[in-house]
Design a protein around this motif. Structure first.
Motif, short mmCIF file in Angstrom:
data_model
loop_
_atom_site.label_atom_id
_atom_site.label_comp_id
_atom_site.label_asym_id
_atom_site.label_seq_id
_atom_site.Cartn_x
_atom_site.Cartn_y
_atom_site.Cartn_z
N ALA A 135 0.82 -1.26 0.33
CA ALA A 135 0.17 -0.21 0.09
C ALA A 135 1.01 1.33 0.06
CB ALA A 135 -0.81 -0.10 1.18
N ALA A 136 0.34 2.41 -0.58
CA ALA A 136 1.32 3.44 -0.60
C ALA A 136 1.22 4.13 0.74
CB ALA A 136 0.63 4.36 -1.81
N GLN A 137 0.32 3.94 1.57
CA GLN A 137 0.12 4.40 2.89
C GLN A 137 1.03 3.65 3.83
OE1 GLN A 137 -2.44 3.23 1.14
NE2 GLN A 137 -3.86 5.00 0.70
N ASP A 138 1.18 3.96 5.20
CA ASP A 138 2.01 3.41 6.11
C ASP A 138 0.63 2.71 6.83
OD1 ASP A 138 3.29 2.03 8.22
OD2 ASP A 138 4.05 3.95 8.98
N VAL A 139 0.27 1.71 6.35
CA VAL A 139 -1.08 1.03 6.97
C VAL A 139 -0.53 -0.40 7.16
CG1 VAL A 139 -1.76 0.27 4.75
CG2 VAL A 139 -3.42 0.66 6.48
N ASP A 140 -1.18 -0.86 8.31
CA ASP A 140 -1.09 -2.57 8.54
C ASP A 140 -2.47 -3.12 9.33
OD1 ASP A 140 -0.21 -5.10 9.39
OD2 ASP A 140 1.23 -4.32 10.83
N GLU A 141 -3.33 -3.66 8.46
CA GLU A 141 -4.57 -4.17 8.95
C GLU A 141 -5.06 -5.20 8.41
OE1 GLU A 141 -7.10 -0.56 7.51
OE2 GLU A 141 -7.22 -1.60 5.60
N ARG A 142 -5.88 -5.93 9.04
CA ARG A 142 -6.62 -7.07 8.71
C ARG A 142 -7.97 -6.86 8.62
NH1 ARG A 142 -2.18 -6.81 9.70
NH2 ARG A 142 -0.22 -7.97 9.93
N ALA A 143 -8.83 -7.63 7.70
CA ALA A 143 -10.28 -7.53 7.90
C ALA A 143 -10.65 -8.72 7.11
CB ALA A 143 -10.82 -6.31 7.17
N GLN A 144 -12.20 -8.88 7.13
CA GLN A 144 -12.90 -9.94 6.52
C GLN A 144 -13.60 -9.22 5.36
OE1 GLN A 144 -13.76 -13.26 6.87
NE2 GLN A 144 -11.78 -13.32 8.24
N VAL A 145 -13.44 -9.38 4.23
CA VAL A 145 -13.94 -8.80 3.26
C VAL A 145 -14.58 -9.77 2.11
CG1 VAL A 145 -11.99 -6.85 3.16
CG2 VAL A 145 -11.91 -8.99 1.63
N HIS A 146 -15.71 -9.12 1.26
CA HIS A 146 -16.01 -9.68 0.13
C HIS A 146 -15.76 -9.15 -1.05
CE1 HIS A 146 -19.39 -11.61 2.80
NE2 HIS A 146 -19.15 -10.28 3.46
N VAL A 147 -15.64 -9.81 -2.22
CA VAL A 147 -15.43 -9.27 -3.50
C VAL A 147 -17.07 -9.00 -4.08
CG1 VAL A 147 -15.12 -9.55 -6.00
CG2 VAL A 147 -13.55 -10.70 -4.06
N CYS A 148 -17.23 -7.67 -4.19
CA CYS A 148 -18.54 -6.96 -4.94
C CYS A 148 -18.33 -6.26 -6.16
CB CYS A 148 -19.22 -6.40 -3.70
SG CYS A 148 -18.67 -4.70 -3.14
N ASP A 149 -19.45 -5.98 -6.68
CA ASP A 149 -19.52 -4.84 -7.61
C ASP A 149 -20.27 -3.77 -7.57
OD1 ASP A 149 -22.14 -5.55 -7.53
OD2 ASP A 149 -22.34 -6.47 -9.32
#
Length: 236
Positions: free
Chosen positions: A152-166
């Motif tokens: 990621a271009a930002q200084d980020v460190d995160e986890r998540a549950q995600v879905h692929v959606c339109d």
């Protein structure tokens, strides 16, 4: 019934048409746009900086529609793409590349002997556990192998549950994903046993708003294995 992750109709349809919109969606409604048009196009200037750094045999982890696999094949570089999406594998093969429908955590050909591994287009997020992914990639590479990862271009460190959606109602099953910037990636790499010299000596570069890091396996003595000479890339 919800479709499996990365095999959902919105993702398969986006790869078939070469266009979005397509997103990763968190439970709180936050959306991460997925750059389907770029993935389905020809390698761009940022991609070319990655291709120039590849050496030996190349494993493209999460190859998507196969633009990098096909480009490396045209250059005569032995390359294999892996992806859990059947549409992604089929499209990669149609472009002239070699690809298998596999997860990076499945048994794979040539384990322990790949010259280069690629985690591009956010694929450092696979599995939602960057340290576990980095440990797995280390087991796939040769002793002098290199990992080329997009962060990621930002200084980020995160986890998540995600879905692929339109952006509408269609979406796949929830799955774990991670987003990490370069500082977080280097921290996870150190924990996973990679050679991470002082930050100013790490091969990091950015082109077109995209950021990349090259990591090398540590030798048995703990001294980083020498890599190819660094190139100076145009910065944003």
């Amino acid at each position: 019934m919800t479709a499996p992750a990365w095999q959902a109709d919105p993702y398969a349809e986006a790869l078939r048409t070469g266009r979005g919109p397509l997103y990763l969606r968190r439970a709180d409604g936050w959306l991460l746009p997925l750059e389907v048009e770029r993935w389905c196009g020809a390698p761009d200037a940022a991609d070319l900086t990655v291709l120039r750094r590849c050496r030996g045999t190349v494993l493209d982890i999460g190859c998507g529609p196969g633009r990098l696999v096909a480009a490396l094949a045209e250059l005569g570089r032995p390359t294999l793409g892996i992806d859990v999406s059947p549409e992604a594998v089929e499209r990669t093969v149609r472009l002239g590349g070699s690809a298998l429908r596999r997860s990076v955590f499945d048994p794979l050909p040539r384990e322990g002997s790949w010259g280069t591994a690629l985690l591009i287009d956010g694929n450092i997020g696979i599995g939602g556990d960057p340290r576990a992914l980095l440990e797995r990639v280390a087991s796939l590479l040769a002793p002098d192998g290199v990992l080329l990862a997009e962060t990621a271009a930002q200084d980020v460190d995160e986890r998540a549950q995600v879905h692929v959606c339109d952006g509408g109602r269609a979406q796949g099953a929830a799955f774990p994903w991670a987003r990490v910037g370069a500082p977080a990636l280097l921290r996870h790499a150190r924990e996973a046993g990679w050679a991470t010299p002082p930050e100013h000596r790490v091969d990091r570069w950015a082109v077109g708003g995209r950021a990349f890091v090259a990591l090398r396996r540590a030798s048995r003595t703990g001294v980083p294995v020498p890599g190819p000479p660094r190139r100076r890339e145009p910065q944003d």
